[in-house]
Motif scaffolding. Structure first.
Motif, PDB file in Angstrom:
ATOM      1  N   ASP A   1       0.814  -1.224   0.000  1.00 30.68           N
ATOM      2  CA  ASP A   1       0.000   0.000   0.000  1.00 30.68           C
ATOM      3  C   ASP A   1       0.841   1.263   0.000  1.00 30.68           C
ATOM      4  O   ASP A   1       0.301   2.373   0.098  1.00 30.68           O
ATOM      5  CB  ASP A   1      -0.926   0.002   1.222  1.00 30.68           C
ATOM      6  N   GLY A   2       2.162   1.095  -0.091  1.00 27.70           N
ATOM      7  CA  GLY A   2       3.051   2.251  -0.123  1.00 27.70           C
ATOM      8  C   GLY A   2       3.435   2.788   1.236  1.00 27.70           C
ATOM      9  O   GLY A   2       4.078   3.839   1.328  1.00 27.70           O
ATOM     10  N   ASN A   3       3.085   2.087   2.303  1.00 26.47           N
ATOM     11  CA  ASN A   3       3.458   2.532   3.648  1.00 26.47           C
ATOM     12  C   ASN A   3       4.940   2.280   3.898  1.00 26.47           C
ATOM     13  O   ASN A   3       5.457   1.214   3.579  1.00 26.47           O
ATOM     14  CB  ASN A   3       2.622   1.802   4.703  1.00 26.47           C
ATOM     15  N   PHE A   4       5.594   3.264   4.491  1.00 29.61           N
ATOM     16  CA  PHE A   4       7.036   3.216   4.732  1.00 29.61           C
ATOM     17  C   PHE A   4       7.312   2.832   6.181  1.00 29.61           C
ATOM     18  O   PHE A   4       6.670   3.343   7.101  1.00 29.61           O
ATOM     19  CB  PHE A   4       7.658   4.583   4.430  1.00 29.61           C
ATOM     20  N   TYR A   5       8.286   1.928   6.378  1.00 27.21           N
ATOM     21  CA  TYR A   5       8.689   1.504   7.714  1.00 27.21           C
ATOM     22  C   TYR A   5      10.206   1.611   7.812  1.00 27.21           C
ATOM     23  O   TYR A   5      10.923   0.992   7.023  1.00 27.21           O
ATOM     24  CB  TYR A   5       8.284   0.059   7.986  1.00 27.21           C
ATOM     25  N   SER A   6      10.708   2.371   8.771  1.00 31.29           N
ATOM     26  CA  SER A   6      12.143   2.359   9.012  1.00 31.29           C
ATOM     27  C   SER A   6      12.502   1.064   9.721  1.00 31.29           C
ATOM     28  O   SER A   6      11.632   0.361  10.245  1.00 31.29           O
ATOM     29  CB  SER A   6      12.556   3.566   9.861  1.00 31.29           C
ATOM     30  N   SER A   7      13.776   0.734   9.769  1.00 35.12           N
ATOM     31  CA  SER A   7      14.189  -0.537  10.372  1.00 35.12           C
ATOM     32  C   SER A   7      13.788  -0.623  11.840  1.00 35.12           C
ATOM     33  O   SER A   7      13.559  -1.720  12.356  1.00 35.12           O
ATOM     34  CB  SER A   7      15.701  -0.723  10.225  1.00 35.12           C
ATOM     35  N   SER A   8      13.698   0.513  12.511  1.00 34.19           N
ATOM     36  CA  SER A   8      13.286   0.502  13.916  1.00 34.19           C
ATOM     37  C   SER A   8      11.805   0.193  14.079  1.00 34.19           C
ATOM     38  O   SER A   8      11.341  -0.044  15.205  1.00 34.19           O
ATOM     39  CB  SER A   8      13.594   1.854  14.574  1.00 34.19           C
ATOM     40  N   GLU A   9      11.057   0.166  12.980  1.00 34.40           N
ATOM     41  CA  GLU A   9       9.625  -0.111  13.022  1.00 34.40           C
ATOM     42  C   GLU A   9       9.280  -1.497  12.483  1.00 34.40           C
ATOM     43  O   GLU A   9       8.115  -1.798  12.247  1.00 34.40           O
ATOM     44  CB  GLU A   9       8.860   0.951  12.215  1.00 34.40           C
ATOM     45  N   TYR A  10      10.308  -2.342  12.314  1.00 31.14           N
ATOM     46  CA  TYR A  10      10.060  -3.664  11.735  1.00 31.14           C
ATOM     47  C   TYR A  10       9.215  -4.562  12.635  1.00 31.14           C
ATOM     48  O   TYR A  10       8.667  -5.566  12.172  1.00 31.14           O
ATOM     49  CB  TYR A  10      11.386  -4.357  11.400  1.00 31.14           C
ATOM     50  N   ASP A  11       9.118  -4.198  13.922  1.00 29.55           N
ATOM     51  CA  ASP A  11       8.249  -4.980  14.789  1.00 29.55           C
ATOM     52  C   ASP A  11       6.792  -4.905  14.338  1.00 29.55           C
ATOM     53  O   ASP A  11       6.004  -5.814  14.604  1.00 29.55           O
ATOM     54  CB  ASP A  11       8.382  -4.524  16.237  1.00 29.55           C
ATOM     55  N   GLN A  12       6.444  -3.825  13.622  1.00 30.29           N
ATOM     56  CA  GLN A  12       5.094  -3.698  13.090  1.00 30.29           C
ATOM     57  C   GLN A  12       4.843  -4.653  11.922  1.00 30.29           C
ATOM     58  O   GLN A  12       3.697  -4.864  11.528  1.00 30.29           O
ATOM     59  CB  GLN A  12       4.841  -2.257  12.628  1.00 30.29           C
ATOM     60  N   LEU A  13       5.919  -5.207  11.377  1.00 31.24           N
ATOM     61  CA  LEU A  13       5.811  -6.133  10.250  1.00 31.24           C
ATOM     62  C   LEU A  13       6.113  -7.571  10.677  1.00 31.24           C
ATOM     63  O   LEU A  13       6.364  -8.426   9.832  1.00 31.24           O
ATOM     64  CB  LEU A  13       6.797  -5.721   9.144  1.00 31.24           C
ATOM     65  N   ALA A  14       6.078  -7.815  11.975  1.00 33.40           N
ATOM     66  CA  ALA A  14       6.476  -9.126  12.490  1.00 33.40           C
ATOM     67  C   ALA A  14       5.691 -10.260  11.847  1.00 33.40           C
ATOM     68  O   ALA A  14       6.251 -11.313  11.510  1.00 33.40           O
ATOM     69  CB  ALA A  14       6.306  -9.157  14.013  1.00 33.40           C
ATOM     70  N   ASP A  15       4.392 -10.074  11.655  1.00 31.37           N
ATOM     71  CA  ASP A  15       3.570 -11.138  11.070  1.00 31.37           C
ATOM     72  C   ASP A  15       3.993 -11.453   9.640  1.00 31.37           C
ATOM     73  O   ASP A  15       3.861 -12.599   9.181  1.00 31.37           O
ATOM     74  CB  ASP A  15       2.090 -10.728  11.085  1.00 31.37           C
ATOM     75  N   VAL A  16       4.479 -10.435   8.934  1.00 32.86           N
ATOM     76  CA  VAL A  16       4.893 -10.619   7.538  1.00 32.86           C
ATOM     77  C   VAL A  16       6.306 -11.179   7.452  1.00 32.86           C
ATOM     78  O   VAL A  16       6.602 -12.013   6.592  1.00 32.86           O
ATOM     79  CB  VAL A  16       4.802  -9.273   6.771  1.00 32.86           C
ATOM     80  N   LEU A  17       7.173 -10.751   8.358  1.00 36.27           N
ATOM     81  CA  LEU A  17       8.596 -11.081   8.253  1.00 36.27           C
ATOM     82  C   LEU A  17       9.015 -12.343   9.006  1.00 36.27           C
ATOM     83  O   LEU A  17      10.098 -12.869   8.762  1.00 36.27           O
ATOM     84  CB  LEU A  17       9.433  -9.904   8.774  1.00 36.27           C
ATOM     85  N   GLU A  18       8.182 -12.823   9.905  1.00 40.21           N
ATOM     86  CA  GLU A  18       8.590 -13.950  10.750  1.00 40.21           C
ATOM     87  C   GLU A  18       8.997 -15.168   9.935  1.00 40.21           C
ATOM     88  O   GLU A  18      10.057 -15.764  10.162  1.00 40.21           O
ATOM     89  CB  GLU A  18       7.455 -14.327  11.712  1.00 40.21           C
ATOM     90  N   ASP A  19       8.172 -15.569   8.980  1.00 37.23           N
ATOM     91  CA  ASP A  19       8.487 -16.754   8.172  1.00 37.23           C
ATOM     92  C   ASP A  19       9.749 -16.540   7.336  1.00 37.23           C
ATOM     93  O   ASP A  19      10.561 -17.466   7.162  1.00 37.23           O
ATOM     94  CB  ASP A  19       7.309 -17.104   7.262  1.00 37.23           C
ATOM     95  N   TYR A  20       9.919 -15.330   6.815  1.00 35.99           N
ATOM     96  CA  TYR A  20      11.092 -15.016   6.004  1.00 35.99           C
ATOM     97  C   TYR A  20      12.362 -15.161   6.833  1.00 35.99           C
ATOM     98  O   TYR A  20      13.355 -15.748   6.391  1.00 35.99           O
ATOM     99  CB  TYR A  20      10.957 -13.596   5.455  1.00 35.99           C
ATOM    100  N   GLU A  21      12.349 -14.646   8.053  1.00 34.99           N
ATOM    101  CA  GLU A  21      13.522 -14.737   8.910  1.00 34.99           C
ATOM    102  C   GLU A  21      13.851 -16.189   9.246  1.00 34.99           C
ATOM    103  O   GLU A  21      15.021 -16.579   9.293  1.00 34.99           O
ATOM    104  CB  GLU A  21      13.303 -13.929  10.187  1.00 34.99           C
ATOM    105  N   ILE A  22      12.821 -16.998   9.456  1.00 33.19           N
ATOM    106  CA  ILE A  22      13.032 -18.421   9.754  1.00 33.19           C
ATOM    107  C   ILE A  22      13.681 -19.119   8.565  1.00 33.19           C
ATOM    108  O   ILE A  22      14.652 -19.870   8.706  1.00 33.19           O
ATOM    109  CB  ILE A  22      11.695 -19.091  10.121  1.00 33.19           C
TER     110      ILE A  22
END
Length: 646
Positions: free
Chosen positions: A604-625
């Protein structure tokens, strides 16, 4: 005269005591003063900087038994370190990081191409150090022959030093001391904390922790689900497209037939048979290739990349912007993200995976293509051992690696082999390839490497920023001129493959933006550099890409993508079956098209700095694993999961 007087002088005890107390503190301030105002650092962090210098002096004193030698060695160490850090900041706008120790050889190999500015301020600081060194010579405090006391003192000081470092690894202590930590802007971080505190805090990232929900079984489950979802999607599309299905059933050699192949993954390695329609693939990761007008408009004496721009929106072309994790250097990290599909977002700030994490075979794009029958060749027209490429490339699946000493074409500009010569080398290797298989070539260029301020024989700045004197913007004018040389060479490369009968795809993108005059960048932004928001600064991590084919492919333009997804886009364009990992990345890209070490942008074009990656935890968790499984868990990783099978 000064030296002889100091040699004859006998310091009172109180004066020696003052020197022992003051010299380490002054050394701290002189080092910080090289790059910024040290008195803007919170006082409690200044005290931590003093403590580092005292501990270093203590270690040297108990080791040598002589205080004058301890003070001299301490000052020389800090003076040299501060001077190197000063020049590193000039070179890449980022201070020395723990991982730079492993990169020292690569940095030294290109140092002679840079013009370093020696300022009056730097000279004054070094002169002040010289005075302190001379004063330290006559400090006559010694522990001569007192081995037991020296050993005890050395052990105690070493223990305190270890405790000091461990405290800086503690999040609770860091929070209590109000240590600033924003890896996106390391130069600002060092200004806020001081050099020693920032450097030692960064060492905690040397180790990559296992994700909380990690297990090899969980990683394999995620990959299998992604592969099954992709197969179901492909099956639905094939059922809904009768014409494509008929072509596939009749054995047509179209790229659509290749991409429609269902992937039945049993997680066992098997060779994918050679399809005569598999295109040759040429990838050019072009050194510092970028268009700074994405930051703000400016006028140049002529267009510096007219051919490249002409491909935007053209037939059989996909074009857009690549968002990368590095700026002004650390090229190897962009190629790591492209070749592996892994992201720097889950790795320590400033780390170099080629140097730190890859020591065994790692299934990546070259190995995947080799499974399909491609010959895989890496090219880099500079030293083979830079970033350990000579060791890493075979582990990623490259059959051959050509570097400056093995290039047939040696035309040079500013001492570097030109892009024109590098492209001719690609053509040569293509013409000499095995006719029985397709060809994959991955080139990392060198022509546009930094060092733009230096004057070179045979190099004239023919493109200039309009309305400015050349000596005002020598770096940017050199850079724009080099881009035009690249653009002309790329036009000739495309022209060659337009006349080739074999299907060929060419992908070119930039590894990072260059370091040019800060004043020029501030003009483009319309504000001072230290006033930029993370979203504005993210424009400095954007480079253009073009994917062109000499046959019919689906076109697209204005595509925003990060480097870790770029190989999946390439596989789709080539009509090649993707690995389970690439299928996962394709799904993730629909939700999060940009993910870098510094920021992310969602669909949707929303910007997240690296310090805000906790807001993307649901999206990034599988990728990190998956990435931990892929990059670190060699003991349990099943390589075949990352290689497609038919």
């Amino acid at each position: 005269m000064i030296i002889s007087r100091i040699k004859k002088a006998r310091y009172p005890r109180w004066f020696m005591a003052v020197l022992i107390v003051v010299v380490p503190v002054l050394s701290y301030y002189l080092m910080e003063l090289m790059t910024h105002n040290p008195f803007e650092i919170p006082f409690q962090l200044q005290l931590l900087g003093w403590l580092f210098c005292y501990l270093l002096t203590g270690l040297l004193f108990f080791f040598t038994g002589r205080m004058n030698l301890a003070l001299i060695l301490m000052q020389l160490f800090i003076a040299v370190l501060g001077t190197v850090n000063y020049f590193v900041l000039q070179f890449r706008q980022s201070p020395i990081l723990p991982w730079d120790i492993a990169s020292a050889g690569t940095a030294l190999s290109v140092a002679d191409h840079f013009s370093f500015q020696f300022t009056a301020r730097l000279g004054g600081i070094l002169f002040a150090w010289l005075i302190m060194l001379l004063l330290s010579v006559k400090v006559s405090v010694r522990m001569k022959g007192q081995w037991k006391k020296r050993a005890a003192g050395l052990g105690l000081t070493a223990a305190l030093s270890v405790l000091y470092v461990l405290c800086l690894q503690s999040d609770s202590i860091m929070n209590a001391l109000d240590v600033y930590e924003m890896p996106f802007t390391q130069d600002y971080t060092y200004e806020q904390n001081g050099f020693f505190v920032s450097f030692l805090v960064n060492t905690k990232y040397l180790k990559v922790d296992k994700p909380e929900e990690y297990s090899p079984e969980r990683a394999e489950e995620i990959l299998e689900n992604a592969d099954n979802d992709s197969s179901e999607k492909s099956g639905s599309e094939e059922t809904g497209n009768e014409e494509a299905g008929n072509r596939a059933a009749s054995g047509s050699s179209s790229s659509a037939a290749v991409s429609a192949r269902p992937l039945s993954r049993s997680f066992s390695s098997s060779f994918v048979s050679r399809d005569e329609d598999m295109p040759n693939i040429i990838v050019v990761m072009n050194e510092a290739f970028s268009d700074l007008s994405v930051i703000g408009d400016f006028q140049a004496s002529e267009d510096y990349m007219p051919f490249f721009r002409s491909l935007y929106g053209s037939e059989n072309t996909i074009s857009g912007n690549v968002f990368v994790s590095v700026l002004g250097g650390n090229t190897a990290n962009t190629e790591f993200e492209f070749l592996t599909g892994d992201t720097m977002a889950f790795l320590p700030t400033g780390s170099i995976p080629y140097q730190q994490f890859i020591s065994d075979e790692l299934p990546a794009l070259p190995e995947l293509l080799r499974e399909y029958g491609y010959t895989t060749t890496a090219l880099h027209p500079y030293n083979s051992n830079g970033w350990r490429r000579d060791s890493v490339y075979p582990l990623l699946g490259f059959d051959d690696f050509l570097y400056n000493g093995t290039f047939h074409y040696q035309k040079r500009l500013r001492g570097y082999i030109t892009d024109e010569a590098a492209f001719q080398e690609i053509i040569r290797t293509y013409e000499e390839k095995d006719e029985e298989g397709p060809f994959f070539s991955f080139l990392v260029t060198m022509q546009n490497h930094g060092g733009y301020a230096k004057e070179w024989n045979g190099f004239e700045r023919t493109i200039t920023v309009s309305g400015r004197e050349d000596d005002e913007l020598s770096r940017i004018n050199a850079y724009l001129t080099l881009l035009k040389v690249t653009d002309d060479a790329f036009r000739d490369l495309i022209s060659y493959y337009e006349a080739v009968d074999e299907k060929t795809i060419i992908l070119m993108f930039g590894d990072h933006q260059p370091n040019v005059e800060t004043g020029f960048l501030e003009e483009l932004y319309g504000k001072d550099y230290d006033e930029l928001t993370p979203e504005e600064l993210a424009l400095r991590y954007q480079t253009p890409f073009v994917l062109w084919a000499n046959y019919d492919i689906e076109e697209a333009e204005n595509v925003d993508i990060s480097a870790n997804y770029l190989s999946t886009l390439l596989m789709d364009a080539a009509g090649l079956p993707k690995s389970a990992y690439q299928n996962f990345l394709s799904e993730l890209r629909e939700k999060l098209p940009v993910i870098t070490a510094n920021f992310a942008i969602d669909a949707d074009g929303n910007f997240y700095s690296s310090s805000e990656y906790d807001q993307l935890a649901d999206v990034l968790e599988d990728y990190e694993i998956i990435q931990y499984y892929h990059l670190f868990d060699n003991e349990h990783r099943k390589n075949e999961i990352f290689l497609s099978s038919d």
